[in-house]
Design an enzyme around this catalytic site. Structure first.
Site, PDB file in Angstrom:
ATOM      1  N   GLY A  48       0.696  -1.176  -0.096  1.00  0.00           N
ATOM      2  CA  GLY A  48      -0.103   0.018  -0.049  1.00  0.00           C
ATOM      3  C   GLY A  48       0.701   1.292   0.040  1.00  0.00           C
ATOM      4  O   GLY A  48       2.036   1.073   0.463  1.00  0.00           O
ATOM      5  N   GLN A  53       2.701   9.903   1.404  1.00  0.00           N
ATOM      6  CA  GLN A  53       4.216   9.620   1.491  1.00  0.00           C
ATOM      7  C   GLN A  53       4.853   9.829   0.505  1.00  0.00           C
ATOM      8  O   GLN A  53       6.181   9.467   0.403  1.00  0.00           O
ATOM      9  CB  GLN A  53       3.815   7.687   1.820  1.00  0.00           C
ATOM     10  N   CYS A 110       6.453   0.185   7.528  1.00  0.00           N
ATOM     11  CA  CYS A 110       5.706   1.012   6.743  1.00  0.00           C
ATOM     12  C   CYS A 110       6.903   1.790   5.839  1.00  0.00           C
ATOM     13  O   CYS A 110       7.920   1.723   6.460  1.00  0.00           O
ATOM     14  CB  CYS A 110       5.264   2.113   7.668  1.00  0.00           C
ATOM     15  N   HIS A 152      -4.319   0.896   7.735  1.00  0.00           N
ATOM     16  CA  HIS A 152      -2.935   1.588   7.820  1.00  0.00           C
ATOM     17  C   HIS A 152      -2.925   2.752   6.645  1.00  0.00           C
ATOM     18  O   HIS A 152      -2.359   3.862   7.234  1.00  0.00           O
ATOM     19  CB  HIS A 152      -1.710   0.607   7.390  1.00  0.00           C
ATOM     20  N   GLU A 153      -3.400   2.580   5.709  1.00  0.00           N
ATOM     21  CA  GLU A 153      -3.302   3.640   4.555  1.00  0.00           C
ATOM     22  C   GLU A 153      -4.414   4.851   4.986  1.00  0.00           C
ATOM     23  O   GLU A 153      -4.061   5.830   4.613  1.00  0.00           O
ATOM     24  CB  GLU A 153      -3.555   3.025   3.178  1.00  0.00           C
ATOM     25  N   HIS A 156      -2.610   7.131   7.405  1.00  0.00           N
ATOM     26  CA  HIS A 156      -1.764   7.804   6.802  1.00  0.00           C
ATOM     27  C   HIS A 156      -2.639   9.252   6.100  1.00  0.00           C
ATOM     28  O   HIS A 156      -2.026  10.465   6.369  1.00  0.00           O
ATOM     29  CB  HIS A 156      -1.170   7.458   5.344  1.00  0.00           C
TER      30      HIS A 156
HETATM   31 ZN    ZN Z   1       2.593   3.277   5.814  1.00  0.00          ZN
END
Ligand code: ZN
Length: 199
Positions: A48, A53, A110, A152-153, A156
């Site tokens: 992902g 990011q 990550c 998780h995404e 973010h």
């Molecule tokens: Zn991450």
């Protein structure tokens, strides 16, 4: 084009990303960004990648858990994690509508916390509403590893990192994780690390 992945400490990773309009989603710029994020995720490799990011504070992430990668992992590990191939998909403006009370602990890394890994409790099942790359609406129920990737995404996109949720005593560099913890049953790992699961 491969994009530069920013590391923890970059302010963009702590900002709440802004939603995309329907018109923006289908624009040439965002379509190109999606292609570049896909290539960057493959190259990393990762399962992902969220726009913050790559330095862009936008509610956009790409997800894919490729069969080629899963082939090299032990079958019992895949079963324990409920990890199955997930075809490439794009998640825009996602909202978690519901999640299971039951949570599970697994090691998670990550690309923006390069070289480290930790146990992170995550809901086993989530229902997520989002738009895809054609600005079409979806309500997806995801389980197991796919549910973990989505959580998780989405963290973010809201300025979160797994560091905020991890079992702090389990934090490890990848080298030591591979040396000491990787092949062992989760219950044994948690007992030895002194991880307390009630929270
Ligand atoms: Zn991450």
């Amino acid at each position: 084009m491969r994009l530069k992945i920013v590391q923890a400490g970059d302010p963009v990773l702590r900002q709440v990303a802004r939603p995309l309009s329907l018109k923006e989603i289908i624009s040439a710029d965002i379509q190109r960004l999606i292609r570049d994020m896909r290539e960057t995720m493959h190259d990393a490799p990762g399962v992902g990648l969220a726009a913050p990011q790559v330095g862009l504070s936008l509610q956009l992430a790409v997800v894919e858990d490729r069969a080629e990668i899963l082939r090299d992992l032990p079958a019992e590990q895949l079963a324990e994690r409920e990890r199955k191939p997930v075809p490439f998909h794009v998640v825009v403006n996602p909202v978690i509508r519901s999640q299971s009370d039951e949570s599970v602990d697994f090691f998670e890394g990550c690309l923006s916390v390069n070289g480290f890994i930790a146990l992170v409790p995550r809901a086993k099942t989530v229902t997520v509403e989002f738009l895809d790359e054609r600005a079409e609406h979806h309500a997806l129920q995801a389980v197991g590893w796919h549910a973990r990737i989505l959580q998780h995404e989405i963290d973010h996109l809201n300025g979160g990192l797994y560091l905020d949720r991890m079992r702090t005593r389990s934090f490890s560099c990848v080298e030591n994780f591979n040396r000491h913890w990787t092949a062992r049953p989760m219950a044994e790992v948690m007992a030895e690390l002194g991880v307390r699961t009630e929270r």
